[in-house]
Design a protein around this motif. Structure first.
Motif, PDB file in Angstrom:
ATOM      1  N   ILE A   7      38.796 -12.669  84.590  1.00  0.00           N
ATOM      2  CA  ILE A   7      38.572 -11.472  83.765  1.00  0.00           C
ATOM      3  C   ILE A   7      39.135 -10.245  84.456  1.00  0.00           C
ATOM      4  CG2 ILE A   7      36.803  -9.979  82.766  1.00  0.00           C
ATOM      5  CD1 ILE A   7      35.060 -12.462  82.413  1.00  0.00           C
ATOM      6  N   LYS A   8      38.990 -10.203  85.780  1.00  0.00           N
ATOM      7  CA  LYS A   8      39.527  -9.062  86.544  1.00  0.00           C
ATOM      8  C   LYS A   8      41.048  -9.005  86.401  1.00  0.00           C
ATOM      9  CE  LYS A   8      38.884  -6.714  90.955  1.00  0.00           C
ATOM     10  NZ  LYS A   8      38.241  -6.774  92.284  1.00  0.00           N
ATOM     11  N   ARG A  62      35.241  -5.281  81.222  1.00  0.00           N
ATOM     12  CA  ARG A  62      34.365  -4.848  82.317  1.00  0.00           C
ATOM     13  C   ARG A  62      32.930  -5.325  82.081  1.00  0.00           C
ATOM     14  NH1 ARG A  62      35.999  -0.469  85.685  1.00  0.00           N
ATOM     15  NH2 ARG A  62      38.100  -1.050  86.385  1.00  0.00           N
ATOM     16  N   ILE A  63      32.457  -5.159  80.844  1.00  0.00           N
ATOM     17  CA  ILE A  63      31.090  -5.587  80.523  1.00  0.00           C
ATOM     18  C   ILE A  63      30.959  -7.099  80.651  1.00  0.00           C
ATOM     19  CG2 ILE A  63      29.345  -5.712  78.692  1.00  0.00           C
ATOM     20  CD1 ILE A  63      30.437  -3.060  77.630  1.00  0.00           C
ATOM     21  N   SER A  64      31.980  -7.837  80.219  1.00  0.00           N
ATOM     22  CA  SER A  64      31.906  -9.298  80.254  1.00  0.00           C
ATOM     23  C   SER A  64      31.846  -9.846  81.680  1.00  0.00           C
ATOM     24  CB  SER A  64      33.098  -9.903  79.512  1.00  0.00           C
ATOM     25  OG  SER A  64      34.314  -9.636  80.183  1.00  0.00           O
ATOM     26  N   ARG A  65      32.215  -9.041  82.660  1.00  0.00           N
ATOM     27  CA  ARG A  65      32.133  -9.472  84.057  1.00  0.00           C
ATOM     28  C   ARG A  65      30.712  -9.438  84.601  1.00  0.00           C
ATOM     29  NH1 ARG A  65      36.263  -5.872  87.261  1.00  0.00           N
ATOM     30  NH2 ARG A  65      35.027  -6.706  88.987  1.00  0.00           N
ATOM     31  N   ALA A  73      21.211 -14.953  78.970  1.00  0.00           N
ATOM     32  CA  ALA A  73      21.245 -16.163  79.795  1.00  0.00           C
ATOM     33  C   ALA A  73      22.635 -16.785  79.876  1.00  0.00           C
ATOM     34  CB  ALA A  73      20.249 -17.187  79.237  1.00  0.00           C
ATOM     35  N   TYR A  74      23.460 -16.572  78.849  1.00  0.00           N
ATOM     36  CA  TYR A  74      24.813 -17.115  78.849  1.00  0.00           C
ATOM     37  C   TYR A  74      25.837 -16.129  79.403  1.00  0.00           C
ATOM     38  CZ  TYR A  74      23.189 -20.967  75.899  1.00  0.00           C
ATOM     39  OH  TYR A  74      22.544 -22.074  75.412  1.00  0.00           O
ATOM     40  N   GLY A  75      25.364 -15.019  79.935  1.00  0.00           N
ATOM     41  CA  GLY A  75      26.276 -14.003  80.446  1.00  0.00           C
ATOM     42  C   GLY A  75      26.669 -13.019  79.351  1.00  0.00           C
ATOM     43  N   HIS A  76      27.666 -12.178  79.650  1.00  0.00           N
ATOM     44  CA  HIS A  76      28.080 -11.113  78.732  1.00  0.00           C
ATOM     45  C   HIS A  76      29.510 -11.328  78.222  1.00  0.00           C
ATOM     46  CE1 HIS A  76      24.806  -9.461  81.146  1.00  0.00           C
ATOM     47  NE2 HIS A  76      24.594  -8.598  80.180  1.00  0.00           N
ATOM     48  N   PHE A  77      29.971 -12.582  78.191  1.00  0.00           N
ATOM     49  CA  PHE A  77      31.367 -12.863  77.886  1.00  0.00           C
ATOM     50  C   PHE A  77      31.779 -12.432  76.478  1.00  0.00           C
ATOM     51  CE2 PHE A  77      30.279 -16.146  81.111  1.00  0.00           C
ATOM     52  CZ  PHE A  77      31.098 -15.683  82.116  1.00  0.00           C
ATOM     53  N   ARG A  78      30.835 -12.406  75.544  1.00  0.00           N
ATOM     54  CA  ARG A  78      31.198 -12.043  74.175  1.00  0.00           C
ATOM     55  C   ARG A  78      31.495 -10.554  74.026  1.00  0.00           C
ATOM     56  NH1 ARG A  78      27.827 -15.526  69.648  1.00  0.00           N
ATOM     57  NH2 ARG A  78      29.212 -17.326  69.712  1.00  0.00           N
ATOM     58  N   ALA A  79      31.236  -9.774  75.063  1.00  0.00           N
ATOM     59  CA  ALA A  79      31.543  -8.339  74.992  1.00  0.00           C
ATOM     60  C   ALA A  79      33.025  -8.114  74.740  1.00  0.00           C
ATOM     61  CB  ALA A  79      31.110  -7.647  76.286  1.00  0.00           C
ATOM     62  N   VAL A 238      32.903 -20.554  70.679  1.00  0.00           N
ATOM     63  CA  VAL A 238      33.609 -19.780  71.693  1.00  0.00           C
ATOM     64  C   VAL A 238      32.700 -18.665  72.185  1.00  0.00           C
ATOM     65  CG1 VAL A 238      35.630 -18.356  72.190  1.00  0.00           C
ATOM     66  CG2 VAL A 238      35.823 -20.302  70.631  1.00  0.00           C
ATOM     67  N   HIS A 239      32.620 -18.546  73.497  1.00  0.00           N
ATOM     68  CA  HIS A 239      31.790 -17.512  74.122  1.00  0.00           C
ATOM     69  C   HIS A 239      32.685 -16.741  75.089  1.00  0.00           C
ATOM     70  CE1 HIS A 239      27.891 -15.790  75.054  1.00  0.00           C
ATOM     71  NE2 HIS A 239      28.132 -15.917  76.343  1.00  0.00           N
ATOM     72  N   GLY A 240      33.317 -15.671  74.568  1.00  0.00           N
ATOM     73  CA  GLY A 240      34.295 -14.955  75.384  1.00  0.00           C
ATOM     74  C   GLY A 240      35.529 -15.814  75.562  1.00  0.00           C
TER      75      GLY A 240
END
Length: 301
Positions: A7-8, A62-65, A73-79, A238-240
């Motif tokens: 992501i970075k 940035r948010i998805s990181r 619980a699944y993280g922020h990947f969908r941001a 799909v999640h991010g």
């Protein structure tokens, strides 16, 4: 490579897009005013929206990181997908505005032909956008990042927009000054079309839509794994930039828990190796024996 590192790297592509759009939008807007080109002005305003859209995608990346927390619980990947959706709204708004302004100019009957230098500016911009497209497309494929791929597609459409603007400007030199305005309307339509494509893809992902052909490939791979007696269900979303897969299989009821667990491990390994799917949830059930129909013999009297 770690997901957060990928992501970075995607953020680097977004920064490159923002820098290119800042330079090109300033060049096109200044040249459009100086050379009296409606098409080049429309193209410049298109790049202004691209700055905003790329910034929205950068914020989403940035948010998805952010790591998982108590309510994610699944993280922020969908941001990043949400950011792509926001970017499509921004693009559509400006596309409609370009259509309104250039359409008004067409009906007002403007007859001044733009300076041919504005076409040169448009072609140089097209070449720059193609370079940004190729870079981001290659990076997006390598790290499997849909937000960056959307940015790449936008850059490609920008290149075509600039080429269309150049065609309209050149055409205006041959006694058809209104052709520049028509090219500007084409720019507006292409902006709206690109926005629609990005919006459609983002909403499909956010509503847990998934490609049927890819899901069929998943089914085929799992069904061929030794020990899988039957495949009851396969779901994917799909999640991010991740694909989450849920699988329900049936196995021999005589297998031990350890043996069933080994089959689950083989499913996870195959999905990772063949389909680059890192998150697979496998539910194991004993295979149900088919019921044998009872036959009642009746003797005719």
């Amino acid at each position: 490579m770690d997901t957060y590192q990928e992501i970075k790297q995607g953020e680097r592509g977004a920064w490159i897009s923002i820098a290119a759009y800042l330079l090109l939008s300033a060049l096109k807007l200044i040249s459009g005013y100086l050379f009296h080109s409606s098409a080049l002005l429309a193209d410049g305003f298109n790049n202004v929206t691209d700055i905003i859209a790329s910034t929205a995608i950068l914020v989403g990346l940035r948010i998805s990181r952010k790591p998982p927390d108590s309510d994610h619980a699944y993280g922020h990947f969908r941001a990043e997908t949400v950011a792509v959706l926001v970017a499509s709204f921004i693009m559509a708004t400006v596309g409609i505005q370009v259509l309104i302004e250039t359409g008004r100019g067409l009906f007002e009957g403007k007859k001044t032909a733009p300076d041919p230098l504005s076409a040169v500016v448009a072609l140089v911009s097209a070449a720059g956008m193609l370079g940004v497209y190729l870079y981001n497309r290659r990076l997006a494929k390598r790290i499997n990042n849909q937000a960056l791929m959307a940015t790449a597609k936008d850059s490609l459409s920008d290149a075509f927009v600039s080429i269309g603007a150049a065609v309209g400007i050149f055409g205006a030199q041959f006694g058809l000054p209104w052709l520049d305005t028509v090219a500007a309307i084409g720019v507006g339509l292409l902006i709206c079309w690109t926005a629609w494509g990005i919006f459609k893809d983002a909403t499909h992902r956010l509503t847990d839509g998934f490609d049927e052909n890819e899901l069929h490939d998943f089914r085929s791979s799992i069904a061929r794994i030794p020990g899988v007696e039957a495949l009851k269900d396969v779901k994917a979303r799909v999640h991010g930039n991740h694909v989450l897969v849920d699988v329900v299989i049936e196995v021999d009821p005589e297998l031990s828990v350890t043996e069933s667990h080994e089959i689950s491990d083989r499913i996870e390994e195959r999905m990772s190796e063949r389909h680059n799917v890192m998150s697979v949830h496998v539910h194991v059930e004993p295979k149900q024996e088919e019921a044998v129909p009872l036959v009642t013999a009746r003797k005719d009297r």
